[in-house]
Enzyme design. Structure first.
Site, PDB file in Angstrom:
ATOM      1  N   ASN A   9       0.871  -1.158   0.398  1.00  0.00           N
ATOM      2  CA  ASN A   9       0.181   0.164   0.330  1.00  0.00           C
ATOM      3  C   ASN A   9       0.458   0.813   0.006  1.00  0.00           C
ATOM      4  OD1 ASN A   9      -1.586   2.475   0.480  1.00  0.00           O
ATOM      5  ND2 ASN A   9      -2.364   0.754   2.637  1.00  0.00           N
ATOM      6  N   LYS A  11       0.321   4.247  -0.620  1.00  0.00           N
ATOM      7  CA  LYS A  11      -0.531   5.642   0.203  1.00  0.00           C
ATOM      8  C   LYS A  11      -0.111   6.414  -0.393  1.00  0.00           C
ATOM      9  CE  LYS A  11      -0.412   3.631   4.932  1.00  0.00           C
ATOM     10  NZ  LYS A  11      -0.351   2.994   6.217  1.00  0.00           N
ATOM     11  N   HIS A  94      -9.931   1.058   4.671  1.00  0.00           N
ATOM     12  CA  HIS A  94      -8.651   1.340   5.561  1.00  0.00           C
ATOM     13  C   HIS A  94      -8.549   2.338   6.342  1.00  0.00           C
ATOM     14  CE1 HIS A  94      -3.783   2.567   5.882  1.00  0.00           C
ATOM     15  NE2 HIS A  94      -3.785   1.679   5.542  1.00  0.00           N
ATOM     16  N   GLU A  96      -6.904   4.411   7.821  1.00  0.00           N
ATOM     17  CA  GLU A  96      -6.764   5.913   7.217  1.00  0.00           C
ATOM     18  C   GLU A  96      -7.624   7.003   6.765  1.00  0.00           C
ATOM     19  OE1 GLU A  96      -3.072   5.615   5.246  1.00  0.00           O
ATOM     20  OE2 GLU A  96      -1.764   5.132   7.379  1.00  0.00           O
ATOM     21  N   GLU A 165      -5.349  -4.444  10.127  1.00  0.00           N
ATOM     22  CA  GLU A 165      -4.330  -3.934  10.145  1.00  0.00           C
ATOM     23  C   GLU A 165      -5.209  -3.100  12.066  1.00  0.00           C
ATOM     24  OE1 GLU A 165      -2.545  -2.932   6.863  1.00  0.00           O
ATOM     25  OE2 GLU A 165      -4.144  -0.928   7.248  1.00  0.00           O
ATOM     26  N   GLY A 171       2.466   2.449  10.612  1.00  0.00           N
ATOM     27  CA  GLY A 171       3.378   3.338  10.403  1.00  0.00           C
ATOM     28  C   GLY A 171       3.899   3.655  11.882  1.00  0.00           C
ATOM     29  N   SER A 209       3.163  -2.146  10.142  1.00  0.00           N
ATOM     30  CA  SER A 209       4.730  -2.446  10.866  1.00  0.00           C
ATOM     31  C   SER A 209       4.926  -3.668  10.756  1.00  0.00           C
ATOM     32  CB  SER A 209       5.204  -1.887  12.260  1.00  0.00           C
ATOM     33  OG  SER A 209       4.529  -0.658  12.481  1.00  0.00           O
TER      34      SER A 209
HETATM   35  O1  13P Z   1      -1.268   1.274   6.939  1.00  0.00           O
HETATM   36  C1  13P Z   1      -0.575  -0.132   6.616  1.00  0.00           C
HETATM   37  C2  13P Z   1      -0.884  -0.691   5.289  1.00  0.00           C
HETATM   38  O2  13P Z   1      -1.802  -0.503   4.935  1.00  0.00           O
HETATM   39  C3  13P Z   1       0.473  -0.162   7.136  1.00  0.00           C
HETATM   40  O3  13P Z   1       1.154   0.598   7.650  1.00  0.00           O
HETATM   41  P1  13P Z   1       3.237   0.501   7.022  1.00  0.00           P
HETATM   42  O4  13P Z   1       3.397  -1.139   6.954  1.00  0.00           O
HETATM   43  O5  13P Z   1       3.457   1.187   6.979  1.00  0.00           O
HETATM   44  O6  13P Z   1       2.896  -0.028   9.101  1.00  0.00           O
END
Ligand code: 13P
Length: 253
Positions: A9, A11, A94, A96, A165, A171, A209
């Site tokens: 992803n 982002k 997601h 976010e 997740e 993150g 992570s």
């Molecule tokens: O949100 C994520 C994947 O959709 C995970 O992000 P990270 O791997 O940066 O923690």
């Protein structure tokens, strides 16, 4: 055991030049015997991914989709458009999007429905916040989030990918432990089994992570069928080493 699916992803990261470099390195290093690989990129880059990845065995897709089919919805991107750019997958729900764009369980369910109707595989994200976990509400929250989607997609339920997740792991560098993740994946698998006789087909990915150091242990868990990778998907070496950490599967699904 299902063959592992490793999804990047990106982002809101990338540029045409940086993507070209990353895609070339991924194509050169991808071993289809180890795992399946897919990249979820910002919508403006989907055609670049299509041009670069067609025939490579690496799939691609988007990070969000409109709940509307088409028409006067300024700024929205429809499922049919994503499909038109060769996408196989689209991430929906997601954390976010839930957190910064107020997406509700019902909206996420509608997006999953739209994706399936257009021939895309939705990657449905669920996950608890730290206060949820500390209050013992993890199971309640993820089941509520998945339940909305199961209810909306009905008999297509076995065609979705689910991504667990935990919000506190995204993150932060603080992954869930393999035991914590497996426990939630088992709950989600049981929920899928109750909804469809074909729940063994559903892939349930872990995200939060995940990196080259912790991937092998996470991917060894019986109900962890792959990863949804943020930060570590932006560098070819770390993304490919996560893919290489997938246990060898004799029979792919
Ligand atoms: O949100 C994520 C994947 O959709 C995970 O992000 P990270 O791997 O940066 O923690």
């Amino acid at each position: 055991m299902r063959k592992k699916l490793i999804v990047g992803n990106w982002k809101m990261n990338g540029s045409q030049a940086a993507n070209a470099e990353l895609l070339a390195a991924l194509k050169a290093g991808f071993n289809p015997a180890q795992s399946e690989l897919a990249l979820c990129a910002p919508a403006p880059y989907l055609l670049q991914l299509q041009a670069a990845l067609q025939g490579s065995g690496i799939d691609w897709g988007a990070q969000d989709v409109s709940a509307h089919e088409g028409g006067a919805y300024t700024g929205e991107v429809s499922a049919a458009m994503l499909r038109d750019c060769g996408s196989r997958y689209v991430i929906v729900g997601h954390s976010e999007r839930r957190q910064y764009h107020g997406e509700s369980d019902d909206l996420v369910a509608l997006k999953a429905q739209r994706a399936l109707a257009a021939g895309l595989t939705p990657i449905v994200c669920v996950g608890e916040t730290l206060p949820d976990r500390e209050a013992g509400r993890t199971e309640f929250v993820v089941k509520r989030q998945l339940s909305a989607v199961i209810h909306a997609v009905g008999h297509c339920c076995s065609e979705i990918v689910v991504a667990y997740e935990p919000v506190w792991a995204i993150g932060t560098g603080l992954s869930a432990s393999a035991e914590q993740a497996q426990a939630v994946h088992a709950v989600l698998r049981a929920q899928l089994r109750a909804a469809t006789a074909q729940a063994e087909r559903n892939r349930i990915l872990y995200g939060g992570s995940m990196n080259a150091a912790n991937a092998a242990e996470l991917l060894r868990q019986p109900d962890i069928d792959g990863g949804l990778i943020g930060g570590a998907s932006l560098k070819a070496a770390s993304f490919l080493s996560i893919a290489a950490a997938s246990p060898v599967v004799a029979l792919s699904n």
